[in-house]
Design a protein around this motif. Structure first.
Motif, PDB file in Angstrom:
ATOM      1  N   ALA A   1      14.949   1.733  21.062  1.00  0.00           N
ATOM      2  CA  ALA A   1      13.976   3.186  22.437  1.00  0.00           C
ATOM      3  C   ALA A   1      14.280   4.153  22.178  1.00  0.00           C
ATOM      4  CB  ALA A   1      14.080   2.109  24.105  1.00  0.00           C
ATOM      5  N   LEU A   2      15.729   4.349  21.716  1.00  0.00           N
ATOM      6  CA  LEU A   2      16.735   5.792  21.359  1.00  0.00           C
ATOM      7  C   LEU A   2      16.028   6.075  20.020  1.00  0.00           C
ATOM      8  CD1 LEU A   2      18.471   7.503  22.283  1.00  0.00           C
ATOM      9  CD2 LEU A   2      20.701   5.743  21.268  1.00  0.00           C
ATOM     10  N   ALA A   3      15.111   5.486  19.174  1.00  0.00           N
ATOM     11  CA  ALA A   3      14.664   5.807  18.337  1.00  0.00           C
ATOM     12  C   ALA A   3      13.770   5.816  18.025  1.00  0.00           C
ATOM     13  CB  ALA A   3      15.255   4.621  17.213  1.00  0.00           C
ATOM     14  N   ALA A   4      13.000   5.413  18.928  1.00  0.00           N
ATOM     15  CA  ALA A   4      11.671   5.757  19.205  1.00  0.00           C
ATOM     16  C   ALA A   4      11.809   7.199  19.656  1.00  0.00           C
ATOM     17  CB  ALA A   4      10.912   5.089  20.241  1.00  0.00           C
ATOM     18  N   ALA A   5      12.122   7.427  20.663  1.00  0.00           N
ATOM     19  CA  ALA A   5      12.298   8.471  21.334  1.00  0.00           C
ATOM     20  C   ALA A   5      12.745   9.734  19.873  1.00  0.00           C
ATOM     21  CB  ALA A   5      13.026   8.788  22.946  1.00  0.00           C
ATOM     22  N   MET A   6      13.895   9.873  19.785  1.00  0.00           N
ATOM     23  CA  MET A   6      14.425  10.618  18.889  1.00  0.00           C
ATOM     24  C   MET A   6      13.119  11.016  17.789  1.00  0.00           C
ATOM     25  SD  MET A   6      17.978   9.935  17.364  1.00  0.00           S
ATOM     26  CE  MET A   6      17.756   8.560  17.369  1.00  0.00           C
ATOM     27  N   THR A   7      12.117   9.768  17.400  1.00  0.00           N
ATOM     28  CA  THR A   7      10.601   9.835  16.545  1.00  0.00           C
ATOM     29  C   THR A   7       9.855  10.776  16.814  1.00  0.00           C
ATOM     30  OG1 THR A   7      11.366   8.086  15.384  1.00  0.00           O
ATOM     31  CG2 THR A   7       9.235   8.393  15.203  1.00  0.00           C
ATOM     32  N   VAL A   8      10.178  10.787  18.602  1.00  0.00           N
ATOM     33  CA  VAL A   8       9.428  11.260  18.841  1.00  0.00           C
ATOM     34  C   VAL A   8       9.780  12.782  18.920  1.00  0.00           C
ATOM     35  CG1 VAL A   8       7.414  12.028  20.883  1.00  0.00           C
ATOM     36  CG2 VAL A   8       8.085   9.512  20.774  1.00  0.00           C
ATOM     37  N   ILE A   9      10.562  13.583  19.236  1.00  0.00           N
ATOM     38  CA  ILE A   9      10.941  14.339  19.051  1.00  0.00           C
ATOM     39  C   ILE A   9      10.994  14.896  17.332  1.00  0.00           C
ATOM     40  CG2 ILE A   9      13.154  15.567  19.412  1.00  0.00           C
ATOM     41  CD1 ILE A   9      14.008  13.917  21.491  1.00  0.00           C
ATOM     42  N   TYR A  10      11.029  14.010  16.215  1.00  0.00           N
ATOM     43  CA  TYR A  10      11.080  14.745  15.827  1.00  0.00           C
ATOM     44  C   TYR A  10       9.311  14.927  15.074  1.00  0.00           C
ATOM     45  CZ  TYR A  10      11.423  14.660   9.933  1.00  0.00           C
ATOM     46  OH  TYR A  10      11.113  14.677   8.750  1.00  0.00           O
ATOM     47  N   SER A  11       8.589  14.380  15.227  1.00  0.00           N
ATOM     48  CA  SER A  11       7.152  14.551  15.359  1.00  0.00           C
ATOM     49  C   SER A  11       6.810  16.164  15.542  1.00  0.00           C
ATOM     50  CB  SER A  11       6.598  13.353  15.606  1.00  0.00           C
ATOM     51  OG  SER A  11       6.824  12.050  15.099  1.00  0.00           O
ATOM     52  N   ALA A  12       7.375  16.431  17.273  1.00  0.00           N
ATOM     53  CA  ALA A  12       7.118  17.248  17.735  1.00  0.00           C
ATOM     54  C   ALA A  12       7.591  18.544  16.951  1.00  0.00           C
ATOM     55  CB  ALA A  12       7.004  17.578  18.944  1.00  0.00           C
ATOM     56  N   VAL A  13       8.919  18.821  16.480  1.00  0.00           N
ATOM     57  CA  VAL A  13       9.438  19.074  15.539  1.00  0.00           C
ATOM     58  C   VAL A  13       8.543  19.641  14.068  1.00  0.00           C
ATOM     59  CG1 VAL A  13      11.518  20.353  14.484  1.00  0.00           C
ATOM     60  CG2 VAL A  13      11.467  19.541  16.439  1.00  0.00           C
TER      61      VAL A  13
ATOM     62  N   ALA B   1       4.837  18.015  12.478  1.00  0.00           N
ATOM     63  CA  ALA B   1       3.840  17.707  12.374  1.00  0.00           C
ATOM     64  C   ALA B   1       3.284  17.245  10.931  1.00  0.00           C
ATOM     65  CB  ALA B   1       2.915  18.021  12.852  1.00  0.00           C
ATOM     66  N   SER B   2       3.886  17.358  10.159  1.00  0.00           N
ATOM     67  CA  SER B   2       3.176  17.260   8.727  1.00  0.00           C
ATOM     68  C   SER B   2       3.082  15.630   8.764  1.00  0.00           C
ATOM     69  CB  SER B   2       4.661  17.541   6.967  1.00  0.00           C
ATOM     70  OG  SER B   2       5.549  16.739   7.665  1.00  0.00           O
ATOM     71  N   VAL B   3       4.397  14.634   9.532  1.00  0.00           N
ATOM     72  CA  VAL B   3       3.413  13.023   9.038  1.00  0.00           C
ATOM     73  C   VAL B   3       3.121  12.979  10.053  1.00  0.00           C
ATOM     74  CG1 VAL B   3       4.566  10.793   8.537  1.00  0.00           C
ATOM     75  CG2 VAL B   3       5.457  12.352   7.247  1.00  0.00           C
ATOM     76  N   PRO B   4       1.875  11.670  10.912  1.00  0.00           N
ATOM     77  CA  PRO B   4       1.411  11.816  11.988  1.00  0.00           C
ATOM     78  C   PRO B   4       2.709  10.472  12.816  1.00  0.00           C
ATOM     79  CG  PRO B   4      -0.051  11.346  10.499  1.00  0.00           C
ATOM     80  CD  PRO B   4       1.246  11.329   9.929  1.00  0.00           C
ATOM     81  N   LEU B   5       2.081  11.100  14.397  1.00  0.00           N
ATOM     82  CA  LEU B   5       3.222  10.316  14.652  1.00  0.00           C
ATOM     83  C   LEU B   5       3.170   9.581  14.529  1.00  0.00           C
ATOM     84  CD1 LEU B   5       5.164   9.931  17.253  1.00  0.00           C
ATOM     85  CD2 LEU B   5       3.389  10.778  19.253  1.00  0.00           C
ATOM     86  N   THR B   6       2.425   8.880  14.462  1.00  0.00           N
ATOM     87  CA  THR B   6       0.998   6.992  15.113  1.00  0.00           C
ATOM     88  C   THR B   6       1.923   6.761  13.682  1.00  0.00           C
ATOM     89  OG1 THR B   6      -1.099   8.090  13.540  1.00  0.00           O
ATOM     90  CG2 THR B   6      -0.423   7.338  16.006  1.00  0.00           C
ATOM     91  N   GLU B   7       2.081   7.413  12.465  1.00  0.00           N
ATOM     92  CA  GLU B   7       2.240   6.584  10.760  1.00  0.00           C
ATOM     93  C   GLU B   7       4.384   6.500  11.052  1.00  0.00           C
ATOM     94  OE1 GLU B   7       2.732   7.961   6.082  1.00  0.00           O
ATOM     95  OE2 GLU B   7       1.521   8.467   8.025  1.00  0.00           O
ATOM     96  N   ASN B   8       4.533   7.228  11.641  1.00  0.00           N
ATOM     97  CA  ASN B   8       6.393   7.337  12.170  1.00  0.00           C
ATOM     98  C   ASN B   8       6.246   6.246  12.645  1.00  0.00           C
ATOM     99  OD1 ASN B   8       6.934   9.447  10.686  1.00  0.00           O
ATOM    100  ND2 ASN B   8       7.176  10.748  12.436  1.00  0.00           N
ATOM    101  N   LEU B   9       6.018   5.917  14.126  1.00  0.00           N
ATOM    102  CA  LEU B   9       5.954   4.844  14.907  1.00  0.00           C
ATOM    103  C   LEU B   9       5.342   3.313  14.369  1.00  0.00           C
ATOM    104  CD1 LEU B   9       4.983   6.690  18.233  1.00  0.00           C
ATOM    105  CD2 LEU B   9       6.991   6.029  17.626  1.00  0.00           C
ATOM    106  N   LEU B  10       4.935   3.484  13.322  1.00  0.00           N
ATOM    107  CA  LEU B  10       4.348   2.554  12.108  1.00  0.00           C
ATOM    108  C   LEU B  10       5.404   1.790  11.850  1.00  0.00           C
ATOM    109  CD1 LEU B  10       2.513  -0.362  12.447  1.00  0.00           C
ATOM    110  CD2 LEU B  10       1.423   1.095  10.527  1.00  0.00           C
ATOM    111  N   GLY B  11       5.994   3.160  10.772  1.00  0.00           N
ATOM    112  CA  GLY B  11       7.292   2.668  10.548  1.00  0.00           C
ATOM    113  C   GLY B  11       8.446   2.084  11.474  1.00  0.00           C
ATOM    114  N   LEU B  12       8.451   3.161  12.343  1.00  0.00           N
ATOM    115  CA  LEU B  12       9.607   2.380  13.042  1.00  0.00           C
ATOM    116  C   LEU B  12       9.494   0.677  13.781  1.00  0.00           C
ATOM    117  CD1 LEU B  12      12.207   2.515  14.626  1.00  0.00           C
ATOM    118  CD2 LEU B  12      11.016   4.172  16.563  1.00  0.00           C
ATOM    119  N   PHE B  13       8.020   0.225  13.896  1.00  0.00           N
ATOM    120  CA  PHE B  13       7.552  -0.727  14.791  1.00  0.00           C
ATOM    121  C   PHE B  13       7.999  -2.018  13.817  1.00  0.00           C
ATOM    122  CE2 PHE B  13       4.661  -4.361  14.718  1.00  0.00           C
ATOM    123  CZ  PHE B  13       5.243  -4.779  16.409  1.00  0.00           C
TER     124      PHE B  13
END
Length: 219
Positions: A94-106, A108-120
């Motif tokens: 959950a903490l890593a997901a929150a940081m991933t969302v923040i990172y994706s907001a900063v 945007a070169s990589v889509p959020l869905t792709e980052n979250l899928l990698g985290l999953f």
């Protein structure tokens, strides 16, 4: 079971400071070098470390031997380790997901869905490895399991890193990227749900193996 969980939580709490330090270092590395992969490594690496952390404290205080002589259910001793490990892993995810969302907001070169899928995917790997390492630790003990960890986890990781870095298998990275992009573009709800259920089933299977091992253990 509540008493077992409370005792494991007290032992685990002693390692929180070092784990938080690792989290800060990885978070800084992710934002400094533009690598969301660091968030995945947070979950995987700390989850792999959890079994040794939980069991080493028991060994240091003699609880591993004392629990064998007390009139308590051995499956509860094992179950508390698996439950604490699962809860800690979910908190890390959950903490890593929150940081991933923040990172994706900063960035945007990589889509959020792709980052979250990698985290999953990293979460699935971490659960499997954590369950495996708990089973190995109950079977062989803390000291031997550390060496087994090197052979089971770190050597394959280093070999794969060398293959990618030295391009020993030409086209491997491109093929992986293409397959990952297809996975992101495809409807993934059903495969992801199936993967998660299979992972949880294996985690329960590792628990059952550990219970059997601990029930056969003698003083």
């Amino acid at each position: 079971m509540k008493a077992m969980l409370y005792a494991d939580w007290l032992n685990f709490r002693q390692s929180l400071r070092s784990m938080l330090l690792i989290l800060v270092v990885f978070a800084f590395a992710a934002f400094a070098w533009s690598g969301p992969m660091f968030f995945i490594m947070i979950v995987v690496m700390l989850s792999i470390m959890l079994p040794a952390t939980l069991c080493a404290s028991d060994q240091a205080y003699g609880w591993d031997k004392l629990s064998l002589s007390l009139p308590i259910l051995r499956r509860e001793v094992v179950g508390s380790k698996y439950l604490i490990g699962l809860l800690a892993n979910l908190a890390l995810c959950a903490l890593a997901a929150a940081m991933t969302v923040i990172y994706s907001a900063v960035d945007a070169s990589v889509p959020l869905t792709e980052n979250l899928l990698g985290l999953f995917c990293g979460e699935i790997i971490s659960l499997l490895l954590m369950g495996l390492m708990l089973a190995i630790t109950f079977k062989f003990g803390v000291e031997k399991s550390r060496y087994i960890l090197i052979g089971v986890v770190w050597i394959p990781i280093l070999v794969m890193a060398a293959i990618v870095k030295l391009d020993i298998i030409p086209g491997m990275v491109e093929a992986f990227d293409q397959g990952f992009n297809q996975l992101v573009a495809a409807p993934t709800c059903l495969p992801l749900a199936a993967s998660l259920l299979a992972c949880l089933a294996l985690y329960v299977a590792f628990y059952a193996v550990s219970v059997h091992t601990y029930q056969q253990k003698e003083l």
